[in-house]
Design a protein around this motif. Structure first.
Motif, mmCIF file in Angstrom:
data_model
loop_
_atom_site.group_PDB
_atom_site.id
_atom_site.type_symbol
_atom_site.label_atom_id
_atom_site.label_comp_id
_atom_site.label_asym_id
_atom_site.label_seq_id
_atom_site.Cartn_x
_atom_site.Cartn_y
_atom_site.Cartn_z
ATOM 1 N N VAL A 10 0.843 -1.255 -0.005
ATOM 2 C CA VAL A 10 0.055 0.084 0.137
ATOM 3 C C VAL A 10 0.919 1.185 0.053
ATOM 4 O O VAL A 10 0.547 2.236 -0.648
ATOM 5 C CB VAL A 10 -0.716 -0.170 1.331
ATOM 6 C CG1 VAL A 10 -1.642 1.113 1.197
ATOM 7 C CG2 VAL A 10 -1.895 -1.314 1.147
ATOM 8 N N LEU A 13 3.128 1.014 -3.816
ATOM 9 C CA LEU A 13 2.411 0.937 -5.209
ATOM 10 C C LEU A 13 2.396 2.228 -5.892
ATOM 11 O O LEU A 13 2.582 2.422 -7.127
ATOM 12 C CB LEU A 13 1.051 0.326 -4.809
ATOM 13 C CG LEU A 13 0.298 -0.336 -6.275
ATOM 14 C CD1 LEU A 13 1.283 -1.443 -6.880
ATOM 15 C CD2 LEU A 13 -0.851 -1.005 -6.137
ATOM 16 N N THR A 37 -3.500 2.976 -10.765
ATOM 17 C CA THR A 37 -2.538 2.818 -9.498
ATOM 18 C C THR A 37 -3.416 3.178 -7.980
ATOM 19 O O THR A 37 -3.318 2.426 -7.154
ATOM 20 C CB THR A 37 -1.284 3.497 -9.569
ATOM 21 O OG1 THR A 37 -1.187 3.507 -11.076
ATOM 22 C CG2 THR A 37 -0.319 2.972 -8.787
ATOM 23 N N THR A 38 -4.071 4.340 -8.205
ATOM 24 C CA THR A 38 -4.663 4.990 -6.932
ATOM 25 C C THR A 38 -5.813 4.149 -6.560
ATOM 26 O O THR A 38 -6.011 3.549 -5.526
ATOM 27 C CB THR A 38 -4.917 6.430 -7.081
ATOM 28 O OG1 THR A 38 -5.856 6.591 -8.328
ATOM 29 C CG2 THR A 38 -3.656 7.128 -7.022
ATOM 30 N N THR A 41 -4.403 0.765 -5.167
ATOM 31 C CA THR A 41 -3.992 0.838 -3.817
ATOM 32 C C THR A 41 -5.026 1.073 -2.923
ATOM 33 O O THR A 41 -5.021 0.598 -1.708
ATOM 34 C CB THR A 41 -3.167 2.255 -3.725
ATOM 35 O OG1 THR A 41 -2.120 2.125 -4.947
ATOM 36 C CG2 THR A 41 -2.327 2.324 -2.461
ATOM 37 N N THR A 96 -5.602 6.674 1.053
ATOM 38 C CA THR A 96 -5.778 5.947 -0.136
ATOM 39 C C THR A 96 -7.213 6.432 -0.992
ATOM 40 O O THR A 96 -7.187 6.286 -2.021
ATOM 41 C CB THR A 96 -5.701 4.505 0.131
ATOM 42 O OG1 THR A 96 -6.447 4.306 1.195
ATOM 43 C CG2 THR A 96 -4.435 4.022 0.616
ATOM 44 N N THR A 126 2.923 8.031 -1.919
ATOM 45 C CA THR A 126 3.701 7.128 -1.011
ATOM 46 C C THR A 126 4.277 7.567 0.424
ATOM 47 O O THR A 126 4.518 7.120 1.322
ATOM 48 C CB THR A 126 5.043 6.712 -1.764
ATOM 49 O OG1 THR A 126 4.402 5.852 -3.005
ATOM 50 C CG2 THR A 126 6.157 6.038 -1.218
#
Lengths: 543, 499
Positions: A10, A13, A37-38, A41, A96, A126
């Protein structure tokens, strides 16, 4: 379902996604890669929510741990140590969740240099997730600083007219605080290492928690830590960077900044400052409480006189974060729980407000409230969304904002550490003021007469915009009506922290009273210490 | 010892100086080629090959145990290998970066590259010296080559000025240095560093001579590493010299000089009084360098003041006076070399004024990041690393010098250090925002760059910069191995005992 290295996944990524976007060429595929991607995640982070079990104690170790000590030489107990406890869980989820929302909100807003923007956005995620999951102070510091670089560029490259001033101010303010904290971290690491870690420098959160910092050093260590986090929160009078940064940042940047970046400050206070330096923190509680209440009232009053809708929302953050800080320094379960929930609430409602103001700006390229008016008839859906978000932010019962503020105020009234009804009464006035300035904004912008032709022609929210607002609105209602599941997740950790704070506070006092026993002696007082004290009491009882 | 035995012993010691021999020999070959094929394009590549071979050899020696060779005059083993590696890689990067630069200047003389090689030999000796004479010989070999390289563009009045300034002040400082050595020799009766520590300073006059000598010696060193208040020459010299060579001067020569200073402090000087002197110099150097950098409009001058400030950070590690402090300083030198070579390298590829960047302002480069994205990103990495941001090497470097200072009870010194880092953020961030966030319309520059005036960026030069940037990331994230290596060089028991 058991996914290995879930926490690390998490965290990292999005960074992998950032590399991916760098490899892509055209804007559309970059956006989709960022969104993919988000979203992925976020789905993985649901695994964290399911995997975290609040009934299992985190007194010895967090859950869903990833750890490696191969990172640094053995002479230093610095580890890659991430995990989840009740404190981090909801904040990670908030981060996230905001990820895909921010990407969607930037979909058409960011037209130039898209590659850099989305790569930095992902890198920022990140950093923030790392901050909320690190159980090593050194690692925490690295993630904490890592968030500055992407934010510097997001404000400075894609921001408004005075973007460079705002970006530099943002970095320098934060950097001064965090570098001083670095000195405190190093000092604490050596001291704790000597006392409880066989002389090995340590930044392990649990090891540091075992060490009772002597009263003499607690004061200035607390000051350095608290200073750094107070800048980030931001606590009055260190807040001046915030309106600049918010007003200049692009919408996505503002959402991240208000939604999660500011929480790093309050999270840091709760995670490090209070449990490590309990005596100093309680001694300073009243002063910080007063500053927090000044922030609440002052932020609200300044927000009231803004002409620019975005800076109004920015000042409302100063006011709302004041509540969180007040809740933390009340040292009661209710207030602390309320503060944690309020961090999430503020992320949702202020995030939503920034998104909506951003939508208006994208349509009309102005944020001055005078340029609008009467929008309710031309954009009914947008108006509804705005009204809900504003009411949530103002703390209307039934919406999420109420729960946090109510618990904070309740807990602060009961607080023996603050012990000032007057102070809390002033804080309560912030709720009324919030309703005043927020509803005033809605009134000026959405109601009244529709005078400008461009406003009459304005398009209502499109499918993408509705999609990105929907989860926030739903959560506002859910957390407003039924906050129990969220409170249940955080409760064991806040209780554990409060217990430890009390234990450590007493131990440090005892160590200071016992002659010759320095803070380096961890817990158990020498045998007979109790008797000596009894004698002393007996002596003093004599006439 | 019989002369015959001595030769045998020296022959046995030859592996200790393999890289010195390789580099010196290659320098001679390059001069030979130059004599017959004037300015042949293969000359820099021969130099690069020689340096790469030497670096490979040193890499294999990193784990070797420490010792001395040539009758206690040079040190061998891990420490020497590490320092040599910094010097050799800096020289290698310098050659790769200066080839296109000097071609553009029409100064691609073969002798230039040969001089870089000889300067490198001097640094290799300086950084591994175990005796005062070696230090002196190394220092002078290095300095003489650098004086010449500074004045390379001899028609340019600025370059001549800086070369002459460097030479005169350098010669002056050498006087202090030599006098210091003489006094220390007079007090202890030896030139070998560890023996100096063992010598008893019975009488007051011997004590006076030793500490007085050390003071003069330090003045000489402070000049070479441009510590305040011996820094006056630095901005002028850095500004006037050809840019990639400025990078070389500011990194490799500093690394070698600091390495020698570490050896002297570690082996020859009892802890105590020196520590406070170093701490005071560290403070004025950090404050002076950073504050003066704030006002600079020319990037080369800005970087010159920044390099002064960074000497201050290294001195923080040295003033801790512990094994951790010395190893931290060593780590810092490596990181510093990478980031500063990189920063000067980028500037070398962004020079459009035809005067070695002496006259172009920072503002004139507004918006260049979008025109040269690779260089722009690399420069941003170097700047953030110089500030000390994680995840770059500069952060671990700062950590490695500040932590020992705190451990040694000098928390105040670390606090000055971090506050000065915050000050430095202002001017480093300025470089970043001019590169990335402004355009020519935003700045008030008399003239700005035009694409045609920018030098051609060759793949060799750009590749070197990319490697430097990546190296900083690796040093920032996976620093453990390198830190362990540097820590292993310093054995607490071998330190010079308190007087």
């Amino acid at each position: 379902m058991d996914i290995p290295f879930l926490t690390s996944l998490v965290i990292f990524l999005p960074a992998v996604g950032a590399l991916l976007t760098l490899a892509l060429r055209d804007g559309s595929s970059i956006r989709w890669a960022a969104l993919g991607t988000t979203t992925l995640t976020f789905l993985l982070s649901i695994g964290l929510f399911i995997g975290y079990d609040p009934s299992v104690s985190t007194a010895q170790a967090p859950q869903l741990v990833d750890m490696s000590s191969a990172w640094f030489p053995d002479a230093f107990d610095i580890k890659y140590f991430v995990g989840i406890d009740g404190l981090s869980l909801l904040l990670v989820m908030l981060t996230t969740l905001l990820g895909p929302i921010v990407v969607l909100s930037s979909w058409t807003y960011i037209e130039e240099k898209q590659k850099g923007y989305y790569a930095l956005l992902l890198l920022l995620q990140t950093g923030v997730t790392g901050v909320f999951t690190s159980f090593d102070l050194f690692l925490f510091y690295i993630f904490f600083e890592l968030t500055l670089i992407p934010m510097y560029f997001i404000i400075g490259v894609w921001g408004g007219k005075d973007r460079i001033y705002a970006a530099v101010k943002f970095v320098i303010y934060t950097l001064v605080g965090s570098l001083l904290m670095l000195v405190a971290i190093l000092f604490l690491g050596y001291e704790a290492g000597a006392a409880v870690n066989n002389g090995v420098f340590t930044t392990d959160w649990y090891t540091l928690l075992e060490y009772n910092v002597p009263l003499a050093t607690q004061g200035w260590l607390f000051a350095l830590f608290a200073f750094s986090f107070a800048i980030k929160v931001p606590l009055f009078p260190l807040h001046t960077w915030l309106p600049d940064a918010h007003v200049q940042a692009p919408t996505g940047g503002s959402v991240i900044l208000a939604g999660v970046l500011l929480k790093m400050g309050t999270y840091g206070l709760l995670r490090f400052c209070l449990p490590f330096f309990p005596n100093a923190a309680q001694n300073a509680a009243l002063v910080i409480g007063i500053l927090a209440v000044i922030g609440i009232v002052y932020g609200a009053l300044i927000a009231r006189v803004q002409e620019d809708a975005k800076s109004l929302v920015a000042y409302s953050s100063v006011s709302h974060l004041g509540f969180v800080v007040l809740g933390l320094f009340a040292f009661t379960t209710e207030a602390m729980q309320g503060a944690v929930i309020q961090m999430i609430n503020h992320g949702l409602s202020t995030g939503a407000l920034f998104l909506l103001v951003g939508m208006l700006y994208e349509r009309r390229h102005t944020r001055l409230m005078d340029d609008y008016g009467g929008l309710a008839s031309s954009v009914p859906v947008l108006t509804t969304l705005m009204v809900i978000s504003v009411l949530a932010s103002a703390g209307l019962p039934g919406l999420n904002g109420f729960v946090g503020e109510f618990m904070i105020l309740l807990g602060s009234f009961k607080s023996t550490v603050l012990d000032s009804v007057l102070l809390v009464a002033f804080a309560t006035s912030g709720v009324i003021l919030a309703a005043m300035y927020l509803l005033y904004m809605v009134y000026r912008t959405f109601f009244g007469e529709l005078t400008v032709e461009a406003n009459a022609q304005m398009a209502d929210v499109n499918g993408r915009e509705f999609l990105l607002m929907a989860p926030l609105i739903v959560l506002m209602f859910v957390m407003g009506f039924y906050p129990a599941p969220f409170l249940r997740q955080t409760e064991p950790t806040t209780e554990f922290l409060l217990d430890r704070i009390e234990e450590k506070r007493a131990a440090a006092l005892e160590a200071a009273e016992t002659p010759r026993a320095s803070g380096r002696v961890p817990v158990a007082p020498p045998e007979g210490a109790g008797e000596i004290r009894l004698d002393a009491e007996a002596l003093s009882a004599q006439p | 010892m019989e002369l015959a035995d001595a030769y045998a012993a020296m022959a046995g010691d030859l592996p200790a100086v393999v890289s010195m021999m390789v580099v010196a020999f290659m320098g001679l070959v390059m001069l030979g080629v130059e004599a017959f094929r004037n300015d042949h394009p293969s000359i820099p590549w021969m130099g690069a090959a020689g340096l790469a071979v030497a670096a490979g050899w040193e890499l294999s020696q990193l784990g070797a145990s420490q010792g001395t060779a040539f009758f206690d005059t040079v040190r061998t083993g891990g420490y020497a290998a590490f320092v040599n590696l910094i010097v050799l890689l800096s020289a290698l990067a310098t050659i790769l970066l200066s080839t296109p630069y000097l071609n553009d200047l029409k100064r691609a003389y073969g002798e230039v590259y040969a001089l870089i090689m000889y300067a490198t030999v001097g640094m290799l000796l300086l950084g591994t010296a175990n005796d005062m004479i070696s230090i002196f010989v190394g220092l002078e070999t290095m300095s003489v080559c650098l004086y010449i390289l500074t004045g390379l563009v001899r028609e340019d009045e600025g370059a001549v000025e800086s070369a002459l300034k460097y030479f005169l002040l350098g010669a002056f400082s050498t006087g202090f240095f030599l006098y210091g050595i003489a006094l220390m020799y007079g007090a202890t009766g030896t030139m070998v560093l560890p023996e100096m520590a063992e010598a008893t300073l019975g009488t007051t006059s011997a004590q006076l001579m030793f500490w007085g000598g050390l003071g003069l010696f330090l003045v000489g060193f402070f000049f070479k590493v441009s510590a305040v208040p011996f820094h006056m020459w630095t901005p002028d010299v850095y500004q006037g010299a050809p840019t990639p060579l400025t990078g070389f001067m500011s990194t490799a020569s500093k690394a070698a000089a600091f390495a020698a200073l570490i050896l002297v402090l570690y082996h020859a000087v009892p802890r105590g009084p020196a520590s406070l002197v170093l701490a005071v110099v560290a403070v004025v150097t950090m404050v002076g360098g950073n504050v003066m950098a704030l006002a600079q409009s020319n990037v080369k001058r800005l970087l010159a003041y920044s390099s002064i400030a960074h000497a201050g950070y290294v001195l923080v590690g040295l003033s801790a006076g512990t094994a951790a402090g010395y190893s931290g300083a060593l780590f810092y030198l490596l990181v510093y070399a990478v980031m500063n070579i990189g920063a000067f390298g980028v500037m070398a590829l962004l020079e459009w004024d035809g005067k070695q960047g002496r006259e172009q302002t920072l503002d004139s480069l507004a918006g260049i990041g979008t025109r040269r994205p690779v260089l722009g990103v690399a420069m941003a990495v170097f700047m953030f690393s110089l500030i000390g941001f994680p995840p770059f090497g500069g952060f671990i470097g700062k950590w490695a010098v500040f932590a020992p200072a705190i451990d040694a009870g000098m928390t105040w010194l670390a606090i000055v250090g971090v506050l000065m880092s915050a000050v430095s953020a202002y001017y480093y961030l300025r470089v970043v925002y001019v590169f990335w966030m402004q355009s020519a319309a935003d700045v008030e520059a008399a003239s700005t760059f035009s694409d045609s005036a920018l030098p051609r960026a060759t793949s060799g030069a750009v590749g070197t910069l990319v490697v430097c940037a990546l190296a900083l990331l690796v040093l920032g994230v996976f620093a453990g191995g390198v830190l362990e290596t540097t820590a292993a060089f310093f054995d607490v028991s071998a330190m010079a005992a308190a007087p």
